[in-house]
Design a protein around this motif. Sequence first.
Motif, PDB file in Angstrom:
ATOM      1  N   PRO A  85       0.827  -1.218   0.000  1.00  0.00           N
ATOM      2  CA  PRO A  85       0.000   0.000   0.000  1.00  0.00           C
ATOM      3  C   PRO A  85       0.858   1.263   0.000  1.00  0.00           C
ATOM      4  CG  PRO A  85       0.021  -1.016   2.173  1.00  0.00           C
ATOM      5  CD  PRO A  85       0.733  -1.952   1.262  1.00  0.00           C
ATOM      6  N   PRO A  86       0.416   2.288  -0.731  1.00  0.00           N
ATOM      7  CA  PRO A  86       1.167   3.544  -0.756  1.00  0.00           C
ATOM      8  C   PRO A  86       0.912   4.379   0.508  1.00  0.00           C
ATOM      9  CG  PRO A  86      -0.825   3.764  -2.056  1.00  0.00           C
ATOM     10  CD  PRO A  86      -0.785   2.333  -1.585  1.00  0.00           C
ATOM     11  N   VAL A  87       1.869   5.266   0.810  1.00  0.00           N
ATOM     12  CA  VAL A  87       1.704   6.212   1.924  1.00  0.00           C
ATOM     13  C   VAL A  87       0.919   7.404   1.386  1.00  0.00           C
ATOM     14  CG1 VAL A  87       2.889   7.684   3.601  1.00  0.00           C
ATOM     15  CG2 VAL A  87       3.849   5.445   2.989  1.00  0.00           C
ATOM     16  N   ARG A  88      -0.243   7.676   1.936  1.00  0.00           N
ATOM     17  CA  ARG A  88      -1.180   8.606   1.315  1.00  0.00           C
ATOM     18  C   ARG A  88      -1.948   9.456   2.316  1.00  0.00           C
ATOM     19  NH1 ARG A  88      -3.342   6.715  -3.688  1.00  0.00           N
ATOM     20  NH2 ARG A  88      -1.553   6.208  -5.018  1.00  0.00           N
ATOM     21  N   ASN A  89      -2.546  10.544   1.790  1.00  0.00           N
ATOM     22  CA  ASN A  89      -3.622  11.240   2.478  1.00  0.00           C
ATOM     23  C   ASN A  89      -4.850  10.343   2.516  1.00  0.00           C
ATOM     24  OD1 ASN A  89      -2.441  13.753   2.996  1.00  0.00           O
ATOM     25  ND2 ASN A  89      -3.079  14.604   1.018  1.00  0.00           N
ATOM     26  N   SER A  90      -5.578  10.408   3.607  1.00  0.00           N
ATOM     27  CA  SER A  90      -6.864   9.730   3.714  1.00  0.00           C
ATOM     28  C   SER A  90      -7.754  10.160   2.553  1.00  0.00           C
ATOM     29  CB  SER A  90      -7.512  10.123   5.042  1.00  0.00           C
ATOM     30  OG  SER A  90      -8.646   9.348   5.304  1.00  0.00           O
ATOM     31  N   GLY A  91      -8.420   9.204   1.923  1.00  0.00           N
ATOM     32  CA  GLY A  91      -9.341   9.513   0.830  1.00  0.00           C
ATOM     33  C   GLY A  91      -8.703   9.488  -0.544  1.00  0.00           C
ATOM     34  N   ASN A  92      -7.380   9.499  -0.606  1.00  0.00           N
ATOM     35  CA  ASN A  92      -6.661   9.471  -1.884  1.00  0.00           C
ATOM     36  C   ASN A  92      -6.356   8.014  -2.227  1.00  0.00           C
ATOM     37  OD1 ASN A  92      -5.043   9.862  -4.100  1.00  0.00           O
ATOM     38  ND2 ASN A  92      -3.399  10.904  -2.980  1.00  0.00           N
ATOM     39  N   LEU A  93      -7.325   7.353  -2.829  1.00  0.00           N
ATOM     40  CA  LEU A  93      -7.267   5.896  -2.937  1.00  0.00           C
ATOM     41  C   LEU A  93      -6.936   5.372  -4.320  1.00  0.00           C
ATOM     42  CD1 LEU A  93     -10.330   5.106  -0.633  1.00  0.00           C
ATOM     43  CD2 LEU A  93      -7.922   4.674  -0.146  1.00  0.00           C
ATOM     44  N   GLU A  94      -6.836   6.254  -5.313  1.00  0.00           N
ATOM     45  CA  GLU A  94      -6.588   5.789  -6.677  1.00  0.00           C
ATOM     46  C   GLU A  94      -5.266   5.034  -6.756  1.00  0.00           C
ATOM     47  OE1 GLU A  94      -7.623   8.765  -9.700  1.00  0.00           O
ATOM     48  OE2 GLU A  94      -6.100   7.768 -10.942  1.00  0.00           O
ATOM     49  N   GLY A  95      -5.297   3.830  -7.284  1.00  0.00           N
ATOM     50  CA  GLY A  95      -4.072   3.042  -7.424  1.00  0.00           C
ATOM     51  C   GLY A  95      -3.548   2.471  -6.124  1.00  0.00           C
ATOM     52  N   SER A  96      -4.342   2.546  -5.065  1.00  0.00           N
ATOM     53  CA  SER A  96      -3.891   1.957  -3.792  1.00  0.00           C
ATOM     54  C   SER A  96      -4.182   0.452  -3.786  1.00  0.00           C
ATOM     55  CB  SER A  96      -4.536   2.681  -2.612  1.00  0.00           C
ATOM     56  OG  SER A  96      -5.932   2.473  -2.580  1.00  0.00           O
ATOM     57  N   GLU A  97      -3.963  -0.217  -2.671  1.00  0.00           N
ATOM     58  CA  GLU A  97      -3.970  -1.691  -2.653  1.00  0.00           C
ATOM     59  C   GLU A  97      -5.368  -2.300  -2.544  1.00  0.00           C
ATOM     60  OE1 GLU A  97      -2.664  -4.402  -3.162  1.00  0.00           O
ATOM     61  OE2 GLU A  97      -0.488  -4.265  -3.033  1.00  0.00           O
ATOM     62  N   THR A  98      -5.420  -3.592  -2.836  1.00  0.00           N
ATOM     63  CA  THR A  98      -6.640  -4.396  -2.697  1.00  0.00           C
ATOM     64  C   THR A  98      -6.561  -5.183  -1.397  1.00  0.00           C
ATOM     65  OG1 THR A  98      -6.724  -4.655  -5.089  1.00  0.00           O
ATOM     66  CG2 THR A  98      -7.977  -6.252  -3.781  1.00  0.00           C
ATOM     67  N   ILE A  99      -7.679  -5.228  -0.684  1.00  0.00           N
ATOM     68  CA  ILE A  99      -7.712  -6.026   0.546  1.00  0.00           C
ATOM     69  C   ILE A  99      -9.135  -6.531   0.756  1.00  0.00           C
ATOM     70  CG2 ILE A  99      -8.192  -4.126   2.174  1.00  0.00           C
ATOM     71  CD1 ILE A  99      -5.821  -5.474   3.890  1.00  0.00           C
ATOM     72  N   THR A 100      -9.262  -7.638   1.500  1.00  0.00           N
ATOM     73  CA  THR A 100     -10.584  -8.185   1.822  1.00  0.00           C
ATOM     74  C   THR A 100     -10.933  -7.839   3.264  1.00  0.00           C
ATOM     75  OG1 THR A 100     -10.304  -9.993   0.258  1.00  0.00           O
ATOM     76  CG2 THR A 100     -11.953 -10.307   1.985  1.00  0.00           C
ATOM     77  N   ILE A 101     -12.155  -7.323   3.443  1.00  0.00           N
ATOM     78  CA  ILE A 101     -12.664  -6.983   4.778  1.00  0.00           C
ATOM     79  C   ILE A 101     -13.785  -7.969   5.095  1.00  0.00           C
ATOM     80  CG2 ILE A 101     -13.591  -5.143   6.239  1.00  0.00           C
ATOM     81  CD1 ILE A 101     -12.802  -3.147   4.009  1.00  0.00           C
ATOM     82  N   ILE A 102     -13.680  -8.638   6.252  1.00  0.00           N
ATOM     83  CA  ILE A 102     -14.654  -9.669   6.622  1.00  0.00           C
ATOM     84  C   ILE A 102     -15.386  -9.264   7.891  1.00  0.00           C
ATOM     85  CG2 ILE A 102     -14.975 -12.120   7.171  1.00  0.00           C
ATOM     86  CD1 ILE A 102     -12.281 -12.648   5.778  1.00  0.00           C
ATOM     87  N   GLY A 103     -16.716  -9.325   7.844  1.00  0.00           N
ATOM     88  CA  GLY A 103     -17.535  -9.081   9.027  1.00  0.00           C
ATOM     89  C   GLY A 103     -18.346 -10.322   9.340  1.00  0.00           C
TER      90      GLY A 103
END
Lengths: 184, 184
Positions: A85-103
Amino acid sequence: MEVKVGVTNRHVHLTQDDLNILFGDNYELTPRNYLDQPGQFATVETVTLKTPKNMKEYVRIVGPVRNYTQVEVLESDKEYFGINPPVRNSGNLEGSETITIIGPKGEITKENSCIIANRHIHINTRDAKNFKDDEIVSVKYNNLMLNNIHIKIGDNYALAFHINKDDAIKNNIENGGIVILRKE
Amino acid sequence: MEVKVGVTNRHVHLTQDDLNILFGDNYELTPRNYLDQPGQFATVETVTLKTPKNMKEYVRIVGPVRNYTQVEVLESDKEYFGINPPVRNSGNLEGSETITIIGPKGEITKENSCIIANRHIHINTRDAKNFKDDEIVSVKYNNLMLNNIHIKIGDNYALAFHINKDDAIKNNIENGGIVILRKE
């Protein structure tokens, strides 16, 4: 200007739509404890994060719900999860990483959702006359200079310097400590 | 007899009275996922554990509520928390450690509440003819012999070998693996 340090651990922000998938229709997050930014809270609920390489349970959610879903992880999670994952400002998500969130009720795998939060200072609009939004500043912490800190200006912000846990540990910075911000 | 391995992480069991203090009056735990013993579940809710030396957030609760409150930690938590919990059967709390449990609505500091769970095998009463409750047995895992395992017999148990996470890591034992239990 004295600014209080807030050390941030890995956490997740969710949209209401994604919250519904993870926890059930019309689910409402339950505040567990309030954070330094007005109205922001860690929730009683947690999620599991998962990648092809590894998973981590009991990851905190920060509410209230937002208009984007975002997973903020730490430098040390790169190897753990096998992602970059890139080091970013919150909300700047273009081109950032893929992850799975499980609830408990479902899971979502989201492209462009996972970043490492950069160093930033929240300043309320009324106190930000000398700053521009996303201006880069430095602060002093004891005898240490910390650079590359992003200014974030907002009508509902309280003054706080946010640094993620790995960055804080590496630089020996304590939660609740004070840094000095000087406008050059 | 083949027995499936269940690796257990640190977790908390709560009485309804203690749950009320931590989460509010008449609070009901929310199941997050069910575990290998019938009716047992990890909950959506978590607690924070605290000692004079350190604290750990987002510790799982295992429901449903019990008639005793018990905190099960790991060998590695001894140094982290600065406490010395004994290795015990669940429920055998006399002379065990003191720890503070914090929830969103309150906290409790409990003497005689904190242990490290010993190695044990759950066997249903109908399958336990050749065993006595709390009998000590050994199992084989690949080419490794594991000793000092307590038999637990109950009407509502499913066959499972429970070993805590630190013990499992030390012995290279995987969750979901199979051990062989032989009645000598």
